[in-house]
Design an enzyme around this catalytic site. Sequence first.
Site, PDB file in Angstrom:
ATOM      1  N   ASP A 315     131.047  32.489 103.374  1.00 40.15           N
ATOM      2  CA  ASP A 315     132.044  33.463 103.801  1.00 40.15           C
ATOM      3  C   ASP A 315     132.575  33.072 105.184  1.00 40.15           C
ATOM      4  OD1 ASP A 315     129.371  33.970 104.552  1.00 40.15           O
ATOM      5  OD2 ASP A 315     129.691  36.119 104.731  1.00 40.15           O
ATOM      6  N   GLU A 503     123.613  27.647 114.549  1.00 39.92           N
ATOM      7  CA  GLU A 503     123.825  28.005 113.149  1.00 39.92           C
ATOM      8  C   GLU A 503     124.625  26.935 112.409  1.00 39.92           C
ATOM      9  OE1 GLU A 503     126.187  31.682 110.952  1.00 39.92           O
ATOM     10  OE2 GLU A 503     126.742  31.028 112.953  1.00 39.92           O
TER      11      GLU A 503
END
Length: 539
Positions: A315, A503
């Site tokens: 996403d 991340e």
Amino acid sequence: MKKLPVNFLFLCSFLILTGCSSAIKTEEKRIDEKQLSILPPEDLYGKLFFEVQENDSLFPDSKTFVDAVPRLAPEDIRKKYSEDQPETHAEMKAFLNQNFKIPEANTNYKTDSSSINLHIQKLWEVLKRPSDKQVSGTLIPLPNPYIVPGGRFREIYYWDSYFTMLGLQEDGETETIRNMVDNFAWLIETYGFIPNGNRTYYLSRSQPPFFAKMVELLAEIQGEEVYTEYLPALQKEHDFWMNGSDNAELQAYKRVVKLPDGEILNRYWDDKDTPRPESYREDVETAERAIAQNPHRTREEVYRDLRAAAESGWDFSSRWLSINGNGDFNLYSIHTTQIIPVDLNSLLYNLEQTLARGYELEAAPEKAEIYRRKAKNRKAAVQKYLWEEETGFYFDYNFKNDNTTGIYSLAGVYPLFLEISEEDQARRLAEALEQVFLRPGGLVSTPHNTGQQWDAPNGWAPLQYMSIEGLRNYGKDQLASEIRQRWLNLNQNVYQKSYKLLEKYNVEDLSKESGGGEYPTQDGFGWTNGVYQKLSKEE
């Protein structure tokens, strides 16, 4: 079970939070923590939720408020809000601070000059959360300790956890791996599936089904009896994804798609068609732009497609978007629910193989044969619909348009990772990885620069790992080694400058940070730590 009135649920929430649940004596009024924990924030806080989430000056990150911990029973907070009616920004902030424990916007982990491997070992304790003792806001309490990714992600995430476990295995954290697998089995038993994360606002969707790979990892450590121990949970997960597959009248129902020649494959889905509570403002804005662009669409369709993309873990990405007349991708063109994804169907093939193995070990050969046949049929369908012979790559398939999307993405490596591909396909996939995806810092998620975080210029640890392992499965060791070294070097260089693990990373321009998407790059970070430990300790 008779549906309980909302006011009664709020009363029970108050009783549990204040330790007075024993006041409810009768069978018809008894309610357990499972029932309490399914209330999402819009139901917990009503009008207050919408007024906070629609005001970007209160919390820039929409996830902040939905993670806040109420200091009182939600019913009491709603009542106070109705009575106080805060109007100004200052009054609203004061009300929120008085009635909620607001999570920090960012968690910055202590940096030191330890080696990167030692730093990761220390981070396991920083990222570890104890078992949850009671219902607390939107958090779904888990019975065992677990690892969170880090930053704004204060809860477990389903597919992240597999890659985190790879590093835990390297560092001898077997008990933590077992606890996490047990938590996921508990979620399946309690809710019928593994949600996106342990938050009430995630209870309408899952994430890529890596539970079978987690069981496989634990079996490597503790023996093959693990397969039979978790067989009921594996079966329930398969049942969740295949819900509706026995309905001959429907082409597409929830996560199941029936193709013209009778094959059954799967798509990502979400059981709700409203804005995501944790991304409320963003989803409302996207829906408005989508309808302005195409008046034939409904807000509900857009919300469902946004949510389905969140179930994918990607996403957002060009995988789910259309190209406009200018050759650009825009988020408001999202159409996730029309797409049969390579990654999901490869993972379900693996789940079916794992079920066959579990039933074989349980001395149930008839059931084992059923799942071997399901896996074989799925593999044939993946090869038929998702492999494009002309280009030599696996693409997602738009079943509404009856063609592949033509969008290159690293989802195409899943058939390598899970050994669906034939040898010649592996050769051509390796060529595509080198020609289309390879960058100075490793592999780019897609070659398209759209401003979305699962596109160029970003690289992500799980995709590097699956690409490397997939290439090794077919003897493509030289390219695997090159990708591995570029990725490790990038992680090391960023760590030496910042003493952080991120991340995601910019793999194209090593002087720049990653970016794109709905929130800043987070540090911590569970799956980056896990993959780094796994790949770096091979030497």
